[in-house]
Design a protein around this motif. Structure first.
Motif, mmCIF file in Angstrom:
data_model
loop_
_atom_site.group_PDB
_atom_site.id
_atom_site.type_symbol
_atom_site.label_atom_id
_atom_site.label_comp_id
_atom_site.label_asym_id
_atom_site.label_seq_id
_atom_site.Cartn_x
_atom_site.Cartn_y
_atom_site.Cartn_z
ATOM 1 N N ASN A 91 -41.997 22.223 19.598
ATOM 2 C CA ASN A 91 -41.421 21.601 20.802
ATOM 3 C C ASN A 91 -41.040 20.132 20.628
ATOM 4 O O ASN A 91 -40.855 19.431 21.615
ATOM 5 C CB ASN A 91 -42.361 21.751 22.004
ATOM 6 C CG ASN A 91 -42.586 23.193 22.354
ATOM 7 O OD1 ASN A 91 -41.651 23.982 22.395
ATOM 8 N ND2 ASN A 91 -43.834 23.564 22.580
ATOM 9 N N LEU A 92 -40.940 19.663 19.386
ATOM 10 C CA LEU A 92 -40.468 18.294 19.162
ATOM 11 C C LEU A 92 -38.977 18.307 18.845
ATOM 12 O O LEU A 92 -38.498 19.198 18.154
ATOM 13 C CB LEU A 92 -41.200 17.637 17.983
ATOM 14 C CG LEU A 92 -42.690 17.374 18.120
ATOM 15 C CD1 LEU A 92 -43.215 16.689 16.863
ATOM 16 C CD2 LEU A 92 -42.982 16.524 19.341
ATOM 17 N N ASP A 93 -38.271 17.295 19.331
ATOM 18 C CA ASP A 93 -36.874 17.147 18.937
ATOM 19 C C ASP A 93 -36.834 16.467 17.563
ATOM 20 O O ASP A 93 -37.881 16.183 16.966
ATOM 21 C CB ASP A 93 -36.083 16.364 19.984
ATOM 22 C CG ASP A 93 -36.600 14.953 20.220
ATOM 23 O OD1 ASP A 93 -37.466 14.471 19.448
ATOM 24 O OD2 ASP A 93 -36.134 14.314 21.167
ATOM 25 N N GLN A 94 -35.661 16.225 17.041
ATOM 26 C CA GLN A 94 -35.523 15.636 15.708
ATOM 27 C C GLN A 94 -36.220 14.279 15.611
ATOM 28 O O GLN A 94 -36.882 13.973 14.627
ATOM 29 C CB GLN A 94 -34.040 15.501 15.335
ATOM 30 C CG GLN A 94 -33.811 15.036 13.909
ATOM 31 C CD GLN A 94 -34.349 16.006 12.864
ATOM 32 O OE1 GLN A 94 -34.311 17.216 13.065
ATOM 33 N NE2 GLN A 94 -34.853 15.491 11.765
ATOM 34 N N SER A 95 -36.105 13.474 16.644
ATOM 35 C CA SER A 95 -36.744 12.156 16.669
ATOM 36 C C SER A 95 -38.267 12.284 16.608
ATOM 37 O O SER A 95 -38.935 11.556 15.866
ATOM 38 C CB SER A 95 -36.319 11.402 17.931
ATOM 39 O OG SER A 95 -37.012 10.192 18.053
ATOM 40 N N GLY A 96 -38.827 13.205 17.378
ATOM 41 C CA GLY A 96 -40.264 13.429 17.366
ATOM 42 C C GLY A 96 -40.746 13.956 16.025
ATOM 43 O O GLY A 96 -41.814 13.570 15.543
ATOM 44 N N THR A 97 -39.954 14.835 15.410
ATOM 45 C CA THR A 97 -40.296 15.366 14.091
ATOM 46 C C THR A 97 -40.312 14.263 13.048
ATOM 47 O O THR A 97 -41.213 14.197 12.206
ATOM 48 C CB THR A 97 -39.311 16.487 13.691
ATOM 49 O OG1 THR A 97 -39.413 17.548 14.648
ATOM 50 C CG2 THR A 97 -39.607 17.030 12.317
ATOM 51 N N GLU A 98 -39.340 13.377 13.103
ATOM 52 C CA GLU A 98 -39.314 12.253 12.164
ATOM 53 C C GLU A 98 -40.514 11.323 12.379
ATOM 54 O O GLU A 98 -41.090 10.810 11.427
ATOM 55 C CB GLU A 98 -38.001 11.481 12.286
ATOM 56 C CG GLU A 98 -36.788 12.268 11.812
ATOM 57 C CD GLU A 98 -36.908 12.761 10.375
ATOM 58 O OE1 GLU A 98 -37.381 12.001 9.505
ATOM 59 O OE2 GLU A 98 -36.539 13.921 10.118
ATOM 60 N N MET A 99 -40.898 11.122 13.633
ATOM 61 C CA MET A 99 -42.063 10.292 13.934
ATOM 62 C C MET A 99 -43.322 10.949 13.360
ATOM 63 O O MET A 99 -44.167 10.263 12.764
ATOM 64 C CB MET A 99 -42.223 10.095 15.443
ATOM 65 C CG MET A 99 -43.385 9.193 15.808
ATOM 66 S SD MET A 99 -43.628 9.015 17.596
ATOM 67 C CE MET A 99 -42.092 8.235 18.054
ATOM 68 N N TYR A 100 -43.468 12.258 13.523
ATOM 69 C CA TYR A 100 -44.600 12.991 12.957
ATOM 70 C C TYR A 100 -44.653 12.794 11.442
ATOM 71 O O TYR A 100 -45.706 12.491 10.885
ATOM 72 C CB TYR A 100 -44.488 14.481 13.304
ATOM 73 C CG TYR A 100 -45.272 15.378 12.380
ATOM 74 C CD1 TYR A 100 -46.653 15.500 12.519
ATOM 75 C CD2 TYR A 100 -44.642 16.084 11.362
ATOM 76 C CE1 TYR A 100 -47.380 16.313 11.661
ATOM 77 C CE2 TYR A 100 -45.363 16.898 10.506
ATOM 78 C CZ TYR A 100 -46.730 17.007 10.656
ATOM 79 O OH TYR A 100 -47.445 17.808 9.801
#
Length: 70
Positions: free
Chosen positions: A24-33
Motif C-alpha cells: 500500500n505504499l506509492d513510489q515515494s513511500g517505497t523509496e523512503m522505505y
C-alpha cells in the motif's frame, strides 16, 4: 504513541520483523522505505515477510521460501 516516538523506538531494536513493508505504499513511500533500510540496517537482523516483492527484499542476504517446506 506519536509516529516520532514509534520511529525512535524502532531505531533502538537489533531485530526487526517487517510484514510486507511496501504494501500500500506509492513510489515515494517505497523509496523512503528503501532509504531507511539502507541507512539503518547495519548491525541488525531484519526479517521480512514478503510475497517476493523485490522492493521489499532488495537487500536480502538470505531467503527462506516457505513453499519449500509444505
Amino acid at each position: 504513541l506519536s509516529s516520532s516516538s514509534a520511529a525512535s523506538d524502532v531505531y533502538k531494536r537489533q531485530i526487526l520483523f517487517l510484514d510486507e513493508p511496501c504494501s500500500n505504499l506509492d513510489q515515494s513511500g517505497t523509496e523512503m522505505y528503501k532509504d531507511l533500510l539502507i541507512n539503518n540496517s547495519k548491525g541488525r537482523t531484519i526479517i521480512i515477510g514478503s510475497n517476493n516483492d523485490k522492493n521489499e527484499t532488495f537487500m536480502a542476504t538470505n531467503a527462506i521460501n516457505i513453499m519449500n517446506y509444505k
